[in-house]
Structures are given as structure tokens and as C-alpha cells.
Design a protein around this motif. Structure first.
Motif, PDB file in Angstrom:
ATOM      1  N   SER A 238     -15.778  18.725 -43.050  1.00 34.93           N
ATOM      2  CA  SER A 238     -15.226  17.639 -42.908  1.00 34.93           C
ATOM      3  C   SER A 238     -13.672  17.602 -43.440  1.00 34.93           C
ATOM      4  N   THR A 239     -12.835  17.366 -42.590  1.00 37.96           N
ATOM      5  CA  THR A 239     -11.385  17.469 -42.910  1.00 37.96           C
ATOM      6  C   THR A 239     -10.652  16.621 -44.153  1.00 37.96           C
ATOM      7  N   GLY A 240     -11.408  15.619 -44.003  1.00 40.73           N
ATOM      8  CA  GLY A 240     -11.293  14.808 -45.144  1.00 40.73           C
ATOM      9  C   GLY A 240     -11.576  15.127 -46.413  1.00 40.73           C
TER      10      GLY A 240
ATOM     11  N   PHE B  78      -9.155  18.014 -47.517  1.00 35.74           N
ATOM     12  CA  PHE B  78      -7.872  17.452 -48.153  1.00 35.74           C
ATOM     13  C   PHE B  78      -8.350  17.050 -49.369  1.00 35.74           C
ATOM     14  N   ARG B  79      -9.433  15.998 -49.710  1.00 31.89           N
ATOM     15  CA  ARG B  79      -9.459  15.727 -50.806  1.00 31.89           C
ATOM     16  C   ARG B  79      -9.515  16.397 -51.990  1.00 31.89           C
ATOM     17  N   ALA B  80     -10.243  17.707 -51.639  1.00 34.93           N
ATOM     18  CA  ALA B  80     -10.397  18.945 -52.628  1.00 34.93           C
ATOM     19  C   ALA B  80      -8.955  19.539 -52.863  1.00 34.93           C
TER      20      ALA B  80
ATOM     21  N   TYR C  62       0.413  10.980 -46.969  1.00 28.79           N
ATOM     22  CA  TYR C  62      -0.097  10.428 -45.867  1.00 28.79           C
ATOM     23  C   TYR C  62      -1.689   9.809 -46.120  1.00 28.79           C
ATOM     24  N   MET C  63      -2.277  10.455 -46.877  1.00 30.55           N
ATOM     25  CA  MET C  63      -3.729   9.818 -47.027  1.00 30.55           C
ATOM     26  C   MET C  63      -3.763   8.645 -47.871  1.00 30.55           C
ATOM     27  N   ASP C  64      -2.866   8.674 -48.677  1.00 28.34           N
ATOM     28  CA  ASP C  64      -2.603   7.231 -49.578  1.00 28.34           C
ATOM     29  C   ASP C  64      -2.386   6.109 -48.679  1.00 28.34           C
TER      30      ASP C  64
ATOM     31  N   GLY D 239      -3.146   5.933 -45.426  1.00 25.32           N
ATOM     32  CA  GLY D 239      -4.022   5.789 -44.693  1.00 25.32           C
ATOM     33  C   GLY D 239      -3.680   6.231 -43.199  1.00 25.32           C
ATOM     34  N   ASP D 240      -2.441   7.020 -43.249  1.00 21.01           N
ATOM     35  CA  ASP D 240      -1.997   7.920 -41.952  1.00 21.01           C
ATOM     36  C   ASP D 240      -2.665   9.024 -41.667  1.00 21.01           C
ATOM     37  N   LEU D 241      -2.618   9.572 -40.616  1.00 25.71           N
ATOM     38  CA  LEU D 241      -3.124  10.817 -40.171  1.00 25.71           C
ATOM     39  C   LEU D 241      -2.019  12.000 -40.810  1.00 25.71           C
ATOM     40  N   VAL D 242      -2.582  12.902 -41.589  1.00 29.88           N
ATOM     41  CA  VAL D 242      -1.852  13.874 -41.828  1.00 29.88           C
ATOM     42  C   VAL D 242      -1.410  14.797 -40.458  1.00 29.88           C
ATOM     43  N   PRO D 243      -0.059  15.320 -40.577  1.00 27.47           N
ATOM     44  CA  PRO D 243       0.514  15.861 -39.089  1.00 27.47           C
ATOM     45  C   PRO D 243      -0.322  17.025 -38.706  1.00 27.47           C
TER      46      PRO D 243
ATOM     47  N   ASP E 110     -16.624  16.890 -38.718  1.00 28.21           N
ATOM     48  CA  ASP E 110     -16.685  15.466 -39.121  1.00 28.21           C
ATOM     49  C   ASP E 110     -15.205  15.055 -39.690  1.00 28.21           C
ATOM     50  N   GLY E 111     -14.706  14.238 -38.693  1.00 24.02           N
ATOM     51  CA  GLY E 111     -13.321  13.735 -39.222  1.00 24.02           C
ATOM     52  C   GLY E 111     -12.012  14.470 -38.216  1.00 24.02           C
ATOM     53  N   PHE E 112     -12.510  15.446 -37.420  1.00 22.10           N
ATOM     54  CA  PHE E 112     -11.629  16.388 -36.716  1.00 22.10           C
ATOM     55  C   PHE E 112     -12.342  16.745 -35.463  1.00 22.10           C
ATOM     56  N   PRO E 113     -11.473  16.501 -34.107  1.00 17.78           N
ATOM     57  CA  PRO E 113     -10.095  16.074 -33.734  1.00 17.78           C
ATOM     58  C   PRO E 113     -10.094  14.581 -34.151  1.00 17.78           C
ATOM     59  N   ARG E 114      -8.808  14.156 -34.297  1.00 15.51           N
ATOM     60  CA  ARG E 114      -8.630  12.533 -34.685  1.00 15.51           C
ATOM     61  C   ARG E 114      -7.318  12.376 -33.648  1.00 15.51           C
ATOM     62  N   THR E 115      -6.833  13.412 -32.793  1.00 16.77           N
ATOM     63  CA  THR E 115      -5.798  12.934 -31.787  1.00 16.77           C
ATOM     64  C   THR E 115      -6.109  13.877 -30.695  1.00 16.77           C
TER      65      THR E 115
ATOM     66  N   ALA F  15      -4.047  15.764 -29.005  1.00 20.55           N
ATOM     67  CA  ALA F  15      -3.526  16.963 -29.375  1.00 20.55           C
ATOM     68  C   ALA F  15      -4.310  17.721 -30.319  1.00 20.55           C
ATOM     69  N   GLN F  16      -5.118  17.446 -31.130  1.00 22.21           N
ATOM     70  CA  GLN F  16      -6.040  18.053 -31.990  1.00 22.21           C
ATOM     71  C   GLN F  16      -7.274  18.633 -31.127  1.00 22.21           C
ATOM     72  N   ALA F  17      -7.955  17.601 -30.233  1.00 24.62           N
ATOM     73  CA  ALA F  17      -8.799  18.216 -29.398  1.00 24.62           C
ATOM     74  C   ALA F  17      -8.208  19.338 -28.636  1.00 24.62           C
TER      75      ALA F  17
ATOM     76  N   GLN G 182     -13.884   3.701 -56.178  1.00 26.56           N
ATOM     77  CA  GLN G 182     -13.372   3.505 -54.858  1.00 26.56           C
ATOM     78  C   GLN G 182     -12.373   4.609 -54.461  1.00 26.56           C
ATOM     79  N   ARG G 183     -12.782   4.983 -53.409  1.00 26.61           N
ATOM     80  CA  ARG G 183     -11.662   5.766 -52.871  1.00 26.61           C
ATOM     81  C   ARG G 183     -10.158   4.938 -52.865  1.00 26.61           C
ATOM     82  N   ASP G 184      -9.249   5.730 -52.933  1.00 23.95           N
ATOM     83  CA  ASP G 184      -7.718   4.889 -52.975  1.00 23.95           C
ATOM     84  C   ASP G 184      -7.548   4.355 -51.546  1.00 23.95           C
TER      85      ASP G 184
ATOM     86  N   HIS H 236      -5.173  -0.564 -42.121  1.00 23.50           N
ATOM     87  CA  HIS H 236      -4.341   0.523 -41.558  1.00 23.50           C
ATOM     88  C   HIS H 236      -5.051   1.595 -40.750  1.00 23.50           C
ATOM     89  N   ARG H 237      -6.038   1.973 -41.746  1.00 26.24           N
ATOM     90  CA  ARG H 237      -6.821   3.161 -40.812  1.00 26.24           C
ATOM     91  C   ARG H 237      -7.455   2.859 -39.709  1.00 26.24           C
ATOM     92  N   LEU H 238      -8.032   1.444 -39.813  1.00 23.24           N
ATOM     93  CA  LEU H 238      -8.911   1.033 -38.483  1.00 23.24           C
ATOM     94  C   LEU H 238      -7.811   0.941 -37.353  1.00 23.24           C
TER      95      LEU H 238
HETATM   96  P1  AMP Z   1     -11.743  11.069 -43.922  1.00 22.76           P
HETATM   97  O1  AMP Z   1     -12.321  11.219 -45.099  1.00 22.76           O
HETATM   98  O2  AMP Z   1     -12.113  11.686 -42.499  1.00 22.76           O
HETATM   99  O3  AMP Z   1     -11.748   9.278 -43.588  1.00 22.76           O
HETATM  100  O4  AMP Z   1     -10.235  11.434 -44.215  1.00 22.76           O
HETATM  101  C1  AMP Z   1      -9.461  10.872 -45.191  1.00 22.76           C
HETATM  102  C2  AMP Z   1      -7.946  11.031 -44.720  1.00 22.76           C
HETATM  103  O5  AMP Z   1      -7.662  12.341 -44.516  1.00 22.76           O
HETATM  104  C3  AMP Z   1      -7.543  10.446 -43.426  1.00 22.76           C
HETATM  105  O6  AMP Z   1      -7.164   8.965 -43.649  1.00 22.76           O
HETATM  106  C4  AMP Z   1      -6.477  11.335 -43.168  1.00 22.76           C
HETATM  107  O7  AMP Z   1      -5.321  10.823 -44.050  1.00 22.76           O
HETATM  108  C5  AMP Z   1      -6.718  12.691 -43.632  1.00 22.76           C
HETATM  109  N1  AMP Z   1      -7.480  13.291 -42.324  1.00 22.76           N
HETATM  110  C6  AMP Z   1      -8.690  13.806 -42.185  1.00 22.76           C
HETATM  111  N2  AMP Z   1      -8.887  14.301 -41.065  1.00 22.76           N
HETATM  112  C7  AMP Z   1      -7.757  14.232 -40.462  1.00 22.76           C
HETATM  113  C8  AMP Z   1      -7.482  14.767 -39.266  1.00 22.76           C
HETATM  114  N3  AMP Z   1      -8.292  15.375 -38.447  1.00 22.76           N
HETATM  115  N4  AMP Z   1      -6.047  14.513 -38.899  1.00 22.76           N
HETATM  116  C9  AMP Z   1      -5.169  14.091 -39.652  1.00 22.76           C
HETATM  117  N5  AMP Z   1      -5.428  13.627 -40.810  1.00 22.76           N
HETATM  118  C10 AMP Z   1      -6.714  13.651 -41.473  1.00 22.76           C
END
Ligand code: AMP
Length: 201
Positions: A30-32, A35-37, A52-54, A56-60, A84-89, A91-93, A137-139, A148-150
């Protein structure tokens, strides 16, 4: 098996990823979570990702793609994985496909968890996770960030559904229902696609 789990925030990706990966005997990546770790561990990667996470945007992509490439090169991911959570664009795919091709591999299946938006908002606003023994609750689950995330999902990630459909890899899974019922639907879609299944006769 190499599987991608696609779906909007709140569709139950994290829960299903753990169970399905367990049943397949592959790591859930899980990329999320990564990132959280890194944010809690205050690493350089976490420092770059946090704003970016705070919001609700995608990390570049350049940060995210390099992180996933490193993770997929670890020994436990050699024989398969569930992302889980990747790819999200798109370009990532594309990057994922070329990283796998370099290793002589490709994706076996993409599962899209489908949940309508009203249900997502309901689930996300009530969602809590366990941190240091407490339910918090997650920030990024605060109502304004959820909206915004939706939106980010609709604009940047939802096009992946058509992308993988045109490659013949997509299975849409109705993700409303009991956890184990949804898992059953996912496993059925994977069973039908399992290239390792022995053929009769
Ligand atoms: P998630 O736990 O999958 O909802 O991810 C939480 C946050 O981590 C997302 O809102 C993004 O800021 C970042 N994130 C997770 N996966 C990706 C990804 N594949 N590309 C960009 N940002 C990501």
C-alpha cells in the motif's frame, strides 16, 4: 499473481488488500501505508510527501514511482504482489508496466472496487484507525479533505478503469456488502484469471 486493486477512497481497498493478499500468499503493498510510515518516522520521503497528503492531493509521480520500483525489487515481491493505492494516474500505470517489463513480468489482473459516492462519504466520515492503542481519525479523512480526495480520484485515477479495461485486465467488483462477500467476488474474478490454474485433462 500480480494484481492491482483500484477504487476510490473509502471503497475498502486496505481491508480487501490484506485479506486477498493473504489468500494469494503475496505481499499487500500500500503506497498510502508506506507514505504514512515515512511521515511518522520523519524520514526525508515522509517530509516530502506530508504536505500533499494533508491536502488530499497526490504525491508527485517521480517520488511515488521510484518508491514503488524499490519496493517491487524486494525479494518478497518477486513471485507476486497486490498493489493497493498504486497506480493512481495513467503515468504511474505506464511506469508500472515498464518496470514490470524490465523484469520480464506483467500484471495478471486489475480489480476495481465499485461503491457509489454517497456511500463513500458516509464510510470515510465514520472511519477511524488504531494508532498507539487509540482510535483516531486520519487527518485526510476530515470532511473537506474527503471531498477533495474524491475529486482527485475522479479526475486523475478513475481514467485507469478504462485504461485497464482496454488492456483486457479489468474486473469490476461490487464492493457493497459484507467484507467476506466482497472478498469472495474478488477471488472469483481472480480465479477466472489465474494463469497458474491447472487445466483439466
Ligand atoms: P491512501 O491510503 O491510499 O488513501 O493514500 C493516502 C494518501 O497518500 C493519498 O491521498 C496521497 O496523498 C498519497 N498517495 C498514496 N498512494 C499514492 C499514489 N499512488 N500516488 C500519489 N500519491 C499517493
Amino acid at each position: 499473481m500480480r494484481v492491482v486493486l483500484l477504487g476510490p477512497p473509502g471503497a475498502g481497498k486496505g481491508t480487501q488488500a490484506q485479506i486477498i493478499a493473504g489468500q494469494l500468499g503475496v505481499p499487500a503493498i500500500s503506497t498510502g501505508d508506506i507514505f504514512r510510515a515515512n511521515v511518522s518516522g520523519q524520514t526525508e520521503l515522509g517530509r516530502k510527501a506530508k504536505a500533499y497528503m494533508d491536502a488530499g492531493d497526490l504525491v508527485p509521480d517521480e517520488i511515488t514511482v521510484a518508491m514503488v520500483r524499490d519496493r517491487l525489487a524486494e525479494p518478497d515481491a518477486k513471485a507476486g504482489f497486490l498493489l493497493d493505492g498504486f497506480p493512481r494516474t495513467i503515468a504511474q500505470a505506464e511506469q508500472l508496466a515498464s518496470s514490470l517489463a524490465e523484469l520480464g513480468n506483467k500484471l495478471d489482473r486489475v480489480l476495481e472496487l465499485v461503491v457509489d459516492e454517497d456511500e463513500l462519504v458516509r464510510r470515510l466520515s465514520g472511519r477511524r484507525m488504531l494508532v498507539d492503542g487509540q482510535m483516531v481519525q486520519r487527518d485526510d479523512d476530515k470532511p473537506e479533505t474527503v471531498r477533495h480526495r474524491l475529486e482527485v480520484y475522479r479526475e486523475q485515477t478513475a481514467p485507469l478503469s478504462g485504461f485497464y479495461e482496454s488492456e483486457g485486465l479489468l474486473s469490476r467488483i461490487d464492493a457493497i456488502g459484507e467484507v467476506e462477500v466482497v472478498t469472495g467476488r474478488a477471488m472469483q474474478a481472480l480465479g477466472a484469471a489465474d494463469p497458474e490454474q491447472p487445466t483439466q485433462g
